[in-house]
Design a protein around this motif. Structure first.
Motif, PDB file in Angstrom:
ATOM      1  N   THR A  61       0.737  -1.277  -0.042  1.00 49.69           N
ATOM      2  CA  THR A  61       0.042  -0.144  -0.115  1.00 49.69           C
ATOM      3  C   THR A  61       0.720   1.297  -0.073  1.00 49.69           C
ATOM      4  O   THR A  61       0.327   2.239  -0.370  1.00 49.69           O
ATOM      5  N   ASP A  62       2.181   0.977   0.229  1.00 50.32           N
ATOM      6  CA  ASP A  62       2.822   2.358   0.319  1.00 50.32           C
ATOM      7  C   ASP A  62       2.965   2.807  -1.081  1.00 50.32           C
ATOM      8  O   ASP A  62       3.291   4.213  -1.358  1.00 50.32           O
ATOM      9  N   ARG A  63       2.698   2.196  -2.194  1.00 50.99           N
ATOM     10  CA  ARG A  63       2.676   2.806  -3.399  1.00 50.99           C
ATOM     11  C   ARG A  63       1.396   3.132  -3.921  1.00 50.99           C
ATOM     12  O   ARG A  63       1.460   3.920  -4.970  1.00 50.99           O
ATOM     13  N   ARG A 115      -5.164   4.616   0.082  1.00 49.17           N
ATOM     14  CA  ARG A 115      -4.896   4.444   1.367  1.00 49.17           C
ATOM     15  C   ARG A 115      -5.939   4.680   2.283  1.00 49.17           C
ATOM     16  O   ARG A 115      -6.488   3.622   3.185  1.00 49.17           O
ATOM     17  N   ALA A 116      -6.379   5.767   2.107  1.00 49.15           N
ATOM     18  CA  ALA A 116      -7.529   6.088   3.150  1.00 49.15           C
ATOM     19  C   ALA A 116      -8.792   5.524   2.920  1.00 49.15           C
ATOM     20  O   ALA A 116      -9.479   5.080   3.798  1.00 49.15           O
ATOM     21  N   GLU A 117      -9.089   5.040   1.662  1.00 49.87           N
ATOM     22  CA  GLU A 117     -10.346   4.266   1.316  1.00 49.87           C
ATOM     23  C   GLU A 117     -10.128   2.958   2.013  1.00 49.87           C
ATOM     24  O   GLU A 117     -10.978   2.381   2.531  1.00 49.87           O
ATOM     25  N   ARG A 122      -1.782   3.850  11.659  1.00 51.08           N
ATOM     26  CA  ARG A 122      -1.383   4.967  10.721  1.00 51.08           C
ATOM     27  C   ARG A 122      -0.290   5.903  10.788  1.00 51.08           C
ATOM     28  O   ARG A 122      -0.538   6.492  11.989  1.00 51.08           O
ATOM     29  N   THR A 123       0.785   6.037   9.950  1.00 45.83           N
ATOM     30  CA  THR A 123       1.875   6.811  10.450  1.00 45.83           C
ATOM     31  C   THR A 123       1.388   8.415  10.251  1.00 45.83           C
ATOM     32  O   THR A 123       0.436   8.550   9.689  1.00 45.83           O
ATOM     33  N   SER A 124       2.332   9.341  10.658  1.00 47.59           N
ATOM     34  CA  SER A 124       2.203  10.654  10.376  1.00 47.59           C
ATOM     35  C   SER A 124       2.028  10.920   9.034  1.00 47.59           C
ATOM     36  O   SER A 124       1.361  11.957   8.332  1.00 47.59           O
ATOM     37  N   GLY A 125       2.741  10.169   8.183  1.00 52.67           N
ATOM     38  CA  GLY A 125       2.626  10.356   6.609  1.00 52.67           C
ATOM     39  C   GLY A 125       1.449   9.578   5.735  1.00 52.67           C
ATOM     40  O   GLY A 125       1.518   9.615   4.608  1.00 52.67           O
ATOM     41  N   GLY A 126       0.521   9.090   6.723  1.00 52.26           N
ATOM     42  CA  GLY A 126      -0.462   8.299   6.235  1.00 52.26           C
ATOM     43  C   GLY A 126      -0.140   6.983   5.659  1.00 52.26           C
ATOM     44  O   GLY A 126      -1.206   6.248   4.993  1.00 52.26           O
ATOM     45  N   LEU A 127       0.692   6.202   6.102  1.00 55.66           N
ATOM     46  CA  LEU A 127       1.348   5.136   5.668  1.00 55.66           C
ATOM     47  C   LEU A 127       0.616   3.987   6.525  1.00 55.66           C
ATOM     48  O   LEU A 127       0.209   4.247   7.610  1.00 55.66           O
TER      49      LEU A 127
END
Length: 599
Positions: A415-417, A423-425, A442-447
């Protein structure tokens, strides 16, 4: 041997018939048979026919019923006919337990002060037996009682038909007599079975109704029962009436509710109206009391009413055992009032200060059972805390978590790609999966990542649960084992909702819904007593008892009911229940002579 008729003329020359009982005996000397008069009945028109009938009935008891009916019939009459057979064993065993508990005499005593007949007691037993054997609607139950079972005093005899209306009338009386009935049942069961009622397991459940709308709210008392409509004062002024109504509305706003209404469903059917049911069970699994409340009743109200009801029965000190749903501070205060105690489960994952402090305390576990270890920790002076550990449950929790984490890793792989939106979905979809969502971070970067800290924290709780107890005299082992007995209440709910078919409920009126719950409770009481005495489940016991049948035979001289020979398994079960087997002949009814009306 036969009856001989002889004719003589009296002094007026009128012929008169005389009856004699004679017997042919062989006379070797004469080489012929000679008649010997055994008894002379006298003139035929003066014979005591009632005495002859009694003599015939007395002699018939020495014969098999079929032979007796054939002997008293005429030569041209048809042969004895087998009419029907019905199951007897299960109802006979339940009726034996019912009578051993004194429930028949109890209901008869309560009925004596009413205009209802003793048959009402038999109908109520029939409704209870139906819940245990063939549960269904009252219409189906009435048909089952009338056509497919045999209950002494109800379905035998000429008035063996049970109507649906008769069932409803019996239920209406049952709910009227419920307060006294529940009290008497409790003490008769406790004394006759020598039950220990110092430790009562209490739990609640909900049952839903397949209806679109909830019941109309009505004013209710503190026990959840409808209050009578208040009558306005006749001499009150218009302005005073307005103020009184406003004050009543403000005071009673929180006490109005429909019986079938919306609430927190334990069956995950929050879309349907429900009622709440509470049950108190002894440590041996015998249900001794049941309550019904509106579907939105809070736990604090349930605890308060249950305690008040049992306190009115002058019980000594009771230790209440409840699950984690009753552990609030308000409930604990209510349970301790009056010198009573409690054993309650504590939510380990709630993050409460008590739970964290208990888990942080060091100590060595004590083995109290094959799958149970306990450790008592001291947090405060007025309560005791026991940490319990189940190795088997720990292995099961670890295996389940491994599956959930593996599923989450598969979902978020690569999902990092993805774009932030995709990713939010995906995170939104995972949030709808209770298992994997627990370990998603969920990381601060949204991962999207597996929350390894949460996994490690959960691993420390594997197989553990926390108990709090207010009784200073119980050992840690007694506390843990007492809480484990809550499984008997949970099994009771399971049996009520499955084997006894607590639902679907085919009633609309509140008092009949309450009566339906009472019938299910009485059925569960009888079933648990049978299981306790036999050491077997009711389902297997019922199958063995089903082999005992009763047959109905009819002939020209009358009808009789005869039971089949009990099997060895049936005899063992009845002996374990201390219930005498039925007689071979349950009923013998002579035919009504032509031209004579039946009594």
């Amino acid at each position: 041997m036969f009856v001989r008729t002889s004719t003589r003329r009296n002094s007026a020359g009128v012929p008169v018939r005389y009856l004699q009982l004679v017997h042919n005996r062989w006379d070797p000397a004469a080489g012929a048979a000679k008649m010997q008069v055994l008894h002379s009945f006298g003139r035929e028109d003066q014979v005591d026919r009632a005495a002859i009938e009694r003599l015939i009935a007395s002699l018939s008891r020495l014969l098999d019923p079929a032979a007796a009916l054939r002997a008293t019939g005429t030569a041209a009459a048809p042969e004895l006919a087998f009419v029907s057979a019905r199951p007897l064993g299960a109802t006979w065993a339940l009726d034996g337990v019912w009578r051993s508990l004194g429930l028949d005499t109890l209901l008869a005593r309560l009925l004596a002060s009413t205009r209802r007949g003793e048959r009402t007691e038999r109908v109520i037993f029939g409704l209870v037996a139906a819940r245990a054997i063939e549960p269904g609607s009252k219409l189906a139950t009435a048909a089952w009682l009338t056509r497919r079972t045999h209950i002494a005093g109800l379905t035998d005899g000429e008035h063996g038909t049970v109507s649906e209306d008769e069932c409803y009338r019996a239920m209406d009386w049952l709910i009227e007599a419920a307060p006294q009935l529940e009290r008497e049942v409790f003490w008769s069961v406790a004394s006759l079975l020598d039950l220990e009622v110092d430790l009562l397991l209490f739990d609640t459940t909900s049952t839903y109704f397949e209806v679109d709308d909830a019941d109309e709210p009505v004013l209710r008392d503190e026990r959840g029962h409808p209050r009578p409509n208040p009558q306005p004062a006749a001499d009150a002024g218009a302005e005073g009436e307005g103020r009184a109504e406003d004050e009543d509305e403000d005071e009673d706003a929180g006490q109005r509710a429909g019986f079938r209404t919306w609430g927190k469903s334990k069956d995950f059917r929050g879309d349907l109206p429900q009622i709440v049911i509470g049950m108190a069970v002894t440590r041996t699994g015998i249900p001794v009391r049941v309550w019904s409340w509106p579907g939105n009743t809070a736990d604090s109200a349930l605890i308060r009413q249950a305690k008040d009801d049992l306190r009115e029965w002058t019980l000594a000190k009771i230790v209440w055992v409840g699950n984690r749903g009753f552990t609030s501070a308000a409930n604990r205060r209510d349970l301790r009032a009056g010198g009573h105690g409690y054993i309650l489960g504590e939510k380990l994952r709630s993050g409460s200060a008590d739970a964290q402090a208990a888990l942080a305390r060091p100590g060595r576990y004590q083995q109290v059972a094959d799958n149970l270890q306990v450790k008592e920790v001291k947090i405060r002076d007025d309560e005791r805390f026991v940490v319990c550990f189940n190795p088997e449950a720990a292995d099961r929790d670890a295996a389940v978590r491994e599956v959930m984490v593996g599923k989450l890793e598969h979902l978020i792989a690569g999902t990092d790609r993805l774009s932030a939106t995709r990713r939010a979905e995906l995170a939104g979809r995972i949030s709808m999966m209770p298992g994997p969502a627990r370990y998603l971070r969920r990381t601060s970067g949204g991962l999207l990542r597996v929350d390894k800290a949460k996994v490690a924290a959960e691993a420390k709780l594997d197989g553990k649960y926390l108990l709090r107890c207010s009784d200073p005299t119980m050992t840690a082992e007694d506390i843990a084992l007492g809480y484990k007995q809550l499984v008997s209440v949970e099994r009771g709910w399971r049996d009520l909702k499955t084997h006894l078919e607590l639902r679907p409920v085919y009633h609309r009126l509140e008092h009949r819904i309450r009566a339906h719950v009472l019938l299910c409770w009485l059925a569960l009481l009888l079933v648990r007593i049978v299981e306790t005495h036999t050491g077997r489940t009711w389902a297997t016991v019922r199958e063995d008892l089903h082999d005992l049948q009763v047959g109905l035979f009819t002939g020209p001289a009358g009808t009789f009911t005869q039971t089949s020979e009990p099997t060895a398994a049936t005899k063992r079960l009845l002996a374990a229940l201390d219930v005498a087997p039925p007689k071979k002949i349950l009923q013998l009814t002579p035919a009504t002579p032509p031209g004579q009306q039946p009594d």
